[in-house]
Design a protein around this motif. Structure first.
Motif, mmCIF file in Angstrom:
data_model
loop_
_atom_site.group_PDB
_atom_site.id
_atom_site.type_symbol
_atom_site.label_atom_id
_atom_site.label_comp_id
_atom_site.label_asym_id
_atom_site.label_seq_id
_atom_site.Cartn_x
_atom_site.Cartn_y
_atom_site.Cartn_z
ATOM 1 N N VAL A 87 29.436 27.694 72.558
ATOM 2 C CA VAL A 87 29.242 26.309 72.132
ATOM 3 C C VAL A 87 28.984 26.266 70.633
ATOM 4 O O VAL A 87 28.233 27.092 70.099
ATOM 5 N N THR A 88 29.605 25.315 69.971
ATOM 6 C CA THR A 88 29.309 25.034 68.563
ATOM 7 C C THR A 88 28.675 23.652 68.480
ATOM 8 O O THR A 88 29.190 22.692 69.064
ATOM 9 N N ARG A 89 27.548 23.556 67.765
ATOM 10 C CA ARG A 89 26.861 22.282 67.584
ATOM 11 C C ARG A 89 26.515 22.147 66.109
ATOM 12 O O ARG A 89 25.917 23.053 65.518
ATOM 13 N N ARG A 90 26.883 21.011 65.502
ATOM 14 C CA ARG A 90 26.680 20.827 64.067
ATOM 15 C C ARG A 90 25.987 19.498 63.792
ATOM 16 O O ARG A 90 26.295 18.480 64.428
ATOM 17 N N LYS A 91 25.045 19.525 62.843
ATOM 18 C CA LYS A 91 24.420 18.310 62.316
ATOM 19 C C LYS A 91 24.651 18.263 60.816
ATOM 20 O O LYS A 91 24.911 19.306 60.187
ATOM 21 N N TYR A 92 24.525 17.071 60.233
ATOM 22 C CA TYR A 92 24.935 16.886 58.842
ATOM 23 C C TYR A 92 23.920 16.065 58.053
ATOM 24 O O TYR A 92 23.219 15.213 58.608
ATOM 25 N N VAL A 93 23.882 16.347 56.767
ATOM 26 C CA VAL A 93 23.179 15.492 55.814
ATOM 27 C C VAL A 93 24.146 14.452 55.266
ATOM 28 O O VAL A 93 23.805 13.278 55.108
ATOM 29 N N MET A 99 32.295 13.117 58.928
ATOM 30 C CA MET A 99 33.549 12.460 59.326
ATOM 31 C C MET A 99 34.745 13.338 58.989
ATOM 32 O O MET A 99 35.712 13.413 59.758
ATOM 33 N N GLN A 100 34.692 14.026 57.869
ATOM 34 C CA GLN A 100 35.797 14.898 57.470
ATOM 35 C C GLN A 100 36.001 16.021 58.479
ATOM 36 O O GLN A 100 37.139 16.301 58.889
ATOM 37 N N GLU A 101 34.909 16.663 58.903
ATOM 38 C CA GLU A 101 35.044 17.777 59.836
ATOM 39 C C GLU A 101 35.476 17.305 61.220
ATOM 40 O O GLU A 101 36.215 18.007 61.919
ATOM 41 N N LEU A 102 35.040 16.099 61.620
ATOM 42 C CA LEU A 102 35.535 15.532 62.871
ATOM 43 C C LEU A 102 37.032 15.268 62.771
ATOM 44 O O LEU A 102 37.796 15.597 63.696
ATOM 45 N N GLU A 104 39.217 16.771 60.955
ATOM 46 C CA GLU A 104 39.954 18.039 60.972
ATOM 47 C C GLU A 104 40.150 18.535 62.404
ATOM 48 O O GLU A 104 41.224 19.039 62.746
ATOM 49 N N ARG A 105 39.145 18.364 63.227
ATOM 50 C CA ARG A 105 39.294 18.781 64.623
ATOM 51 C C ARG A 105 40.287 17.894 65.359
ATOM 52 O O ARG A 105 41.087 18.376 66.168
ATOM 53 N N LEU A 106 40.260 16.609 65.087
ATOM 54 C CA LEU A 106 41.187 15.701 65.763
ATOM 55 C C LEU A 106 42.625 15.955 65.334
ATOM 56 O O LEU A 106 43.550 15.901 66.149
ATOM 57 N N ILE A 107 42.824 16.228 64.053
ATOM 58 C CA ILE A 107 44.164 16.562 63.564
ATOM 59 C C ILE A 107 44.692 17.812 64.273
ATOM 60 O O ILE A 107 45.886 17.918 64.592
ATOM 61 N N ALA A 108 43.789 18.738 64.559
ATOM 62 C CA ALA A 108 44.173 19.959 65.273
ATOM 63 C C ALA A 108 44.290 19.741 66.781
ATOM 64 O O ALA A 108 44.566 20.686 67.524
ATOM 65 N N GLY A 109 44.089 18.485 67.239
ATOM 66 C CA GLY A 109 44.222 18.172 68.657
ATOM 67 C C GLY A 109 43.061 18.658 69.499
ATOM 68 O O GLY A 109 43.255 19.035 70.668
ATOM 69 N N LYS A 110 41.850 18.632 68.932
ATOM 70 C CA LYS A 110 40.679 19.163 69.624
ATOM 71 C C LYS A 110 39.635 18.070 69.833
ATOM 72 O O LYS A 110 38.825 17.797 68.933
ATOM 73 N N PRO A 111 39.628 17.398 70.982
ATOM 74 C CA PRO A 111 38.586 16.403 71.279
ATOM 75 C C PRO A 111 37.188 16.995 71.119
ATOM 76 O O PRO A 111 36.952 18.163 71.456
ATOM 77 N N THR A 112 36.278 16.174 70.618
ATOM 78 C CA THR A 112 34.962 16.650 70.210
ATOM 79 C C THR A 112 33.885 15.662 70.647
ATOM 80 O O THR A 112 34.055 14.448 70.496
ATOM 81 N N ALA A 113 32.774 16.172 71.171
ATOM 82 C CA ALA A 113 31.679 15.320 71.620
ATOM 83 C C ALA A 113 30.752 14.995 70.458
ATOM 84 O O ALA A 113 30.556 15.813 69.554
ATOM 85 N N GLN A 180 25.594 14.459 64.628
ATOM 86 C CA GLN A 180 25.780 15.614 65.509
ATOM 87 C C GLN A 180 27.089 15.560 66.281
ATOM 88 O O GLN A 180 27.432 14.548 66.888
ATOM 89 N N MET A 181 27.808 16.677 66.217
ATOM 90 C CA MET A 181 28.977 16.849 67.076
ATOM 91 C C MET A 181 28.912 18.239 67.692
ATOM 92 O O MET A 181 28.303 19.153 67.150
ATOM 93 N N TYR A 182 29.519 18.365 68.878
ATOM 94 C CA TYR A 182 29.444 19.646 69.578
ATOM 95 C C TYR A 182 30.691 19.814 70.447
ATOM 96 O O TYR A 182 31.330 18.839 70.851
ATOM 97 N N TYR A 183 31.017 21.075 70.722
ATOM 98 C CA TYR A 183 32.236 21.360 71.479
ATOM 99 C C TYR A 183 32.204 22.798 71.976
ATOM 100 O O TYR A 183 31.521 23.662 71.414
ATOM 101 N N PRO A 184 32.946 23.082 73.052
ATOM 102 C CA PRO A 184 33.036 24.453 73.561
ATOM 103 C C PRO A 184 34.123 25.211 72.810
ATOM 104 O O PRO A 184 34.873 24.645 72.009
#
Length: 348
Positions: A87-93, A99-102, A104-113, A180-184
């Protein structure tokens, strides 16, 4: 925004409506990445989601701090750990970086919680929007400035624009999500029956601990009786208006935030039934019925409480009745989890 043409599929992701947000996110996200055996009740049970606590020195929205669930994120974390899922879990200042990192995951076709605040969720009816920052959803795609959202409590996919999504990801207050976003991990292997069996055992043992062994009087099954005793004194101690507000808070936490009292008992009862296929211990079926029966009593208690805060009831006897209902539930849940603690000892 409105639902996405009543669609349930976007970017290869199949929307799953569920009774509770974190159960639903856990189940749907893991299914998308390759774990198909998991059901919502199994995620809830393996993740030891059943809980109760009233924090005596803390207030939330001007009312008692009551929770019917474990800390946000633990169901997903525990379920993934039981199934050996990274599991990867990230929080941000920085909201911009979040939003940028989210993106990037969506562009790569990776749904993210994501964990978000409820108050500014534009697709929620206004009466359901209040300051609660432990809601979970899955961002599955981005089309222009619109993010396609799989929110497990919604019937279909919904959407929010970038400003709206950033605002709920960085809501302020208790349990502030901090983007916070997280994903397996990607391309997971299907869970084995043995992994699920071990997860069931560890989940049950942990839930028995949480409901029976928390020190003090305000957590677990004991905490339910603690709240019941508190309710009996609210009318005289707080006055009618504030006492009614406290009961409204209890019902809100029980029935409107994350499924709560009755709903969680029904889900846990279903978990014990499903667990029997992996652990053929017949007591699991009997205890399932006991836990489900307490769910009915939680719902009855909510009706009593709503009668008081809406003004149909209001005598001291009505408050005593409400308190006695919770004290009864406390005893029933204590007996059920003591039986479950003994039954799980039979697991090999």
């Amino acid at each position: 925004m409105d639902s996405i043409n009543q669609s349930t599929v976007a970017n290869g992701f199949h929307h799953l409506q569920a009774a509770h947000c974190e159960n639903g996110v856990t189940t749907a996200l893991l299914k998308h990445y390759g774990v198909h055996k998991l059901t919502e009740p199994m995620a809830f049970g393996i993740g030891s989601g059943l809980f109760y606590i009233q924090l005596p020195f803390m207030k939330v929205n001007g009312g008692p701090a009551i929770s019917f669930r474990t800390m946000p994120g633990l169901i997903f974390k525990r379920t993934c750990k039981a199934l050996d899922i990274p599991v990867t879990r990230r929080k941000y200042v920085s909201p911009q970086k979040a939003m940028q990192e989210l993106d990037e995951r969506l562009i790569a076709g990776k749904p993210t919680a994501c964990q978000v605040g409820v108050f500014y969720l534009t697709y929620f009816p206004k009466e359901y929007r209040f300051h609660f920052n432990a809601h979970n959803l899955i961002v599955v795609d981005k089309q222009g400035d619109e993010y396609i959202i799989s929110d497990p409590i919604m019937e279909t996919l919904v959407s929010m624009n970038s400003y709206e999504l950033q605002r709920v990801r960085f809501a302020k207050g208790a349990f502030a999500p901090r983007g916070q976003m997280y994903y397996p991990g990607d391309d997971l292997k299907e869970a084995t029956d043995e992994q699920i069996r071990r997860g069931i055992i560890s989940g049950i043992k942990r839930n028995c601990r949480d409901m029976l062994m928390i020190p003090g009087s305000f957590g677990g099954a004991k905490g339910i009786a603690y709240t019941g005793r508190q309710i009996k004194g609210w009318k005289n101690k707080l006055g009618d208006e504030k006492a009614r507000g406290y009961l409204a808070q209890l019902v809100r936490m029980q029935e409107e935030i994350g499924t709560g009292g009755g709903g969680f008992r029904f889900i846990y009862g279903a978990f014990l039934q499903q667990a029997h296929a992996y652990l053929p211990i017949d007591e699991l079926l009997q205890i399932s019925q006991q836990i489900t029966a307490t769910g009915d009593k939680w719902r009855d208690a909510a009706i009593q409480a709503s009668g008081i805060y809406k003004g149909r009831l209001g005598t001291q006897a009505d408050y005593d009745n409400m308190g006695d209902r919770l004290i009864e539930i406390s005893e029933l849940e204590k007996m059920a989890f003591k039986s479950l603690k003994e039954a799980i000892k039979k697991a090999k």
